[in-house]
Design a protein around this motif. Sequence first.
Motif, short mmCIF file in Angstrom:
data_model
loop_
_atom_site.label_atom_id
_atom_site.label_comp_id
_atom_site.label_asym_id
_atom_site.label_seq_id
_atom_site.Cartn_x
_atom_site.Cartn_y
_atom_site.Cartn_z
N THR A 1 64.56 4.21 -3.27
CA THR A 1 63.89 3.38 -2.24
C THR A 1 63.41 2.05 -2.80
OG1 THR A 1 61.71 4.40 -2.64
CG2 THR A 1 63.15 5.42 -0.98
N GLY A 2 63.15 2.01 -4.12
CA GLY A 2 62.73 0.75 -4.72
C GLY A 2 61.25 0.47 -4.66
N HIS A 3 60.42 1.48 -4.33
CA HIS A 3 58.97 1.25 -4.32
C HIS A 3 58.48 1.02 -5.75
CE1 HIS A 3 59.27 3.08 -0.29
NE2 HIS A 3 58.20 2.36 -0.03
N SER A 4 57.44 0.17 -5.87
CA SER A 4 56.96 -0.22 -7.20
C SER A 4 56.06 0.82 -7.84
CB SER A 4 56.22 -1.56 -7.12
OG SER A 4 55.13 -1.48 -6.22
N SER A 5 55.53 1.76 -7.07
CA SER A 5 54.67 2.80 -7.64
C SER A 5 54.72 4.05 -6.77
CB SER A 5 53.23 2.31 -7.73
OG SER A 5 52.67 2.15 -6.44
N GLU A 6 54.29 5.18 -7.36
CA GLU A 6 54.28 6.44 -6.62
C GLU A 6 53.25 6.39 -5.48
OE1 GLU A 6 53.79 11.27 -7.35
OE2 GLU A 6 54.02 9.91 -9.04
N SER A 7 52.12 5.72 -5.72
CA SER A 7 51.08 5.65 -4.68
C SER A 7 51.60 4.91 -3.45
CB SER A 7 49.83 4.97 -5.22
OG SER A 7 50.10 3.65 -5.65
N ILE B 1 68.32 -2.29 5.93
CA ILE B 1 69.44 -2.74 6.76
C ILE B 1 70.17 -3.92 6.11
CG2 ILE B 1 67.97 -4.27 8.16
CD1 ILE B 1 69.79 -3.61 10.55
N SER B 2 69.43 -4.75 5.37
CA SER B 2 70.05 -5.90 4.71
C SER B 2 71.04 -5.47 3.64
CB SER B 2 68.98 -6.80 4.08
OG SER B 2 68.18 -6.06 3.17
N ASP B 3 70.95 -4.20 3.22
CA ASP B 3 71.87 -3.69 2.21
C ASP B 3 72.94 -2.77 2.79
OD1 ASP B 3 70.63 -4.95 -0.03
OD2 ASP B 3 69.01 -3.50 0.10
N PHE B 4 72.53 -1.76 3.59
CA PHE B 4 73.54 -0.76 3.97
C PHE B 4 74.60 -1.31 4.92
CE2 PHE B 4 70.27 0.42 7.22
CZ PHE B 4 71.04 0.39 8.38
N LEU B 5 74.27 -2.29 5.75
CA LEU B 5 75.30 -2.85 6.64
C LEU B 5 76.33 -3.68 5.87
CD1 LEU B 5 73.46 -3.87 9.95
CD2 LEU B 5 75.02 -1.97 9.56
N ARG B 6 76.08 -3.90 4.58
CA ARG B 6 77.05 -4.64 3.74
C ARG B 6 77.92 -3.69 2.92
NH1 ARG B 6 75.33 -7.11 -0.35
NH2 ARG B 6 73.29 -6.13 -0.52
N PHE B 7 77.65 -2.39 2.99
CA PHE B 7 78.43 -1.45 2.19
C PHE B 7 79.92 -1.55 2.52
CE2 PHE B 7 74.72 1.83 1.73
CZ PHE B 7 74.11 0.99 0.81
N VAL C 1 63.01 -15.32 -4.69
CA VAL C 1 62.67 -14.42 -3.57
C VAL C 1 63.86 -14.34 -2.62
CG1 VAL C 1 60.22 -14.91 -3.73
CG2 VAL C 1 61.62 -16.27 -2.20
N SER C 2 63.87 -13.30 -1.81
CA SER C 2 64.99 -13.05 -0.91
C SER C 2 64.94 -13.96 0.32
CB SER C 2 64.99 -11.60 -0.45
OG SER C 2 63.85 -11.35 0.37
N ILE C 3 66.07 -14.05 1.01
CA ILE C 3 66.14 -14.80 2.26
C ILE C 3 65.18 -14.19 3.28
CG2 ILE C 3 67.65 -15.41 4.20
CD1 ILE C 3 69.98 -15.46 2.21
N VAL C 4 65.07 -12.87 3.26
CA VAL C 4 64.16 -12.18 4.18
C VAL C 4 62.72 -12.64 3.95
CG1 VAL C 4 63.22 -9.93 4.85
CG2 VAL C 4 65.67 -10.16 4.38
N PHE D 1 75.73 -1.60 -5.87
CA PHE D 1 75.48 -2.81 -5.08
C PHE D 1 74.19 -3.47 -5.57
CE2 PHE D 1 73.28 0.71 -3.19
CZ PHE D 1 72.07 0.21 -2.75
N LYS D 2 73.97 -4.70 -5.17
CA LYS D 2 72.75 -5.42 -5.52
C LYS D 2 71.89 -5.54 -4.27
CE LYS D 2 72.77 -8.91 -8.39
NZ LYS D 2 72.95 -10.27 -8.98
N GLN D 3 70.64 -5.08 -4.35
CA GLN D 3 69.74 -5.17 -3.21
C GLN D 3 69.42 -6.63 -2.91
OE1 GLN D 3 66.37 -2.72 -4.35
NE2 GLN D 3 67.20 -0.94 -3.28
N GLN D 4 69.53 -7.00 -1.65
CA GLN D 4 69.28 -8.39 -1.28
C GLN D 4 67.83 -8.79 -1.48
OE1 GLN D 4 70.63 -9.77 2.53
NE2 GLN D 4 72.61 -10.28 1.68
N LYS D 5 66.90 -7.91 -1.15
CA LYS D 5 65.48 -8.27 -1.22
C LYS D 5 65.00 -8.40 -2.66
CE LYS D 5 60.86 -6.93 0.32
NZ LYS D 5 60.05 -5.99 1.12
N THR D 6 65.38 -7.45 -3.51
CA THR D 6 64.86 -7.42 -4.88
C THR D 6 65.84 -7.96 -5.91
OG1 THR D 6 65.73 -5.19 -5.28
CG2 THR D 6 63.53 -5.36 -4.28
N GLN D 7 67.12 -8.14 -5.52
CA GLN D 7 68.18 -8.54 -6.44
C GLN D 7 68.38 -7.51 -7.56
OE1 GLN D 7 70.33 -11.45 -6.05
NE2 GLN D 7 69.38 -10.97 -4.08
#
Length: 421
Positions: A394-400, A261-267, A133-136, A283-289
């Motif tokens: 966006t990385g959402h797990s489903s359309e709903s 923010i955990s990703d774009f401020l690292r760009f 799991v992420s640091i967040v 890039f690698k997303q911090q929350k989801t890796q």
Amino acid sequence: MATVNFLYRSKKDEAPLNVRLLYRVIENDNYKDYVLGAKTQFTVSKHYWTKEHSLKRVRDIEIANKQTEVNTELNKLENHILNAFSNIQNTTINKTWLQSTIDNYYNPVESKSIPTDLISFIDYYSENRKDEVSIVSIRKFNVIKHKMQRLQEYRGKTILLSEIGEDFKEEFKKYYQSENYAQNTTQRELGIIKTFCKEAHRKGLVINKELDSLKLKPEKTKPLYLNFKELAQIEKTKNLAEHLENARDWLIISCYTGQRISDFLRFNKDMIRVEKGKSLLEFKQQKTQKLMTIPLHEKVLSILDKRSGDFPRAISDQKYNDYIKQVCEKSKLKQVVMGKKQTNIEKDNKKPAKIRNVSGTFEKWELVTSHIGRRSFATNFYGQIPTNYLIYVTGHSSESLFLKYIGKSNKDIAMELTKYF
């Protein structure tokens, strides 16, 4: 539902038995069958397995005793596999998992004592999942732990995992209300506590039978975002101090990349590669890796051109949140809207601050936070870009979940469909 069979698959006169695990899952409203195989460490002879093991009404005492010995051992192994199967997600079941489960039967891994109280288990969970799991997320778990410590002190007795049922839910809800936590915070954190309990169950602890039925209704809120007209207004704002212009550029970047923010401020420019004339950001997303590759919008490219190919100067999350409010105020985003604003509700100046989200009507700039970029991207491009592409970004797990995130109702979706009729 799963079943276990044992097979003799060797050409040798004596060999370990093989295991075959058969199970069925529902995928897209249809049943799908799976078969996995692995090898045990239990050895029998080919003659016994093919000629004697299945005999009924055996009179030979040696064969009868052998059948009892073999069946006893295989029943133990079968129960071990089925218990492990019932305590794991289908997505992690594969041949490697099956072989590991069998190996663990013969050589059990000694584990530390698993806590039975909620607060200790949160620490246990965070430690055991720190690589997954992420640091967040770990920070969120710690926030919940501190709240549960206060609740435990308030109630005067330990919160046991086994008692987290309907009575606890009501106690939990009333405590959060007394502390002025938002309804959605209460609902979300109860869900995380249920996750802790389910993990405890997978580890063999007893949990409350009412756990699965514990639910709290979320509060309906209208998502706040910056539309294209407001973004243009922000872009055209002149005479900003250097630190505000820097934050403004990050805000525009976030609204056209849809990242946290955990990703774009690292760009940085080293993450950019050009393929077939198109600039791509990797890039690698911090929350989801999750490893991401997204195209750069012309608005982002214009900011990079202005800065000789570089992204804006990196700043802290807190400064970013403070500065973009000032940017939006100077951009005259002063229409009055309904929303929630973080406010200190503690009236006694001698006591620590109690920061809560307070509902009310505010000028829009007051409600702007770092999350508005991701939501603006999803909302602005909905209907312009295919939804499955937006969900990829966006990385959402489903359309709903995505549609809920941007506040689309069934009526909104129906109106979108009218474009095709």
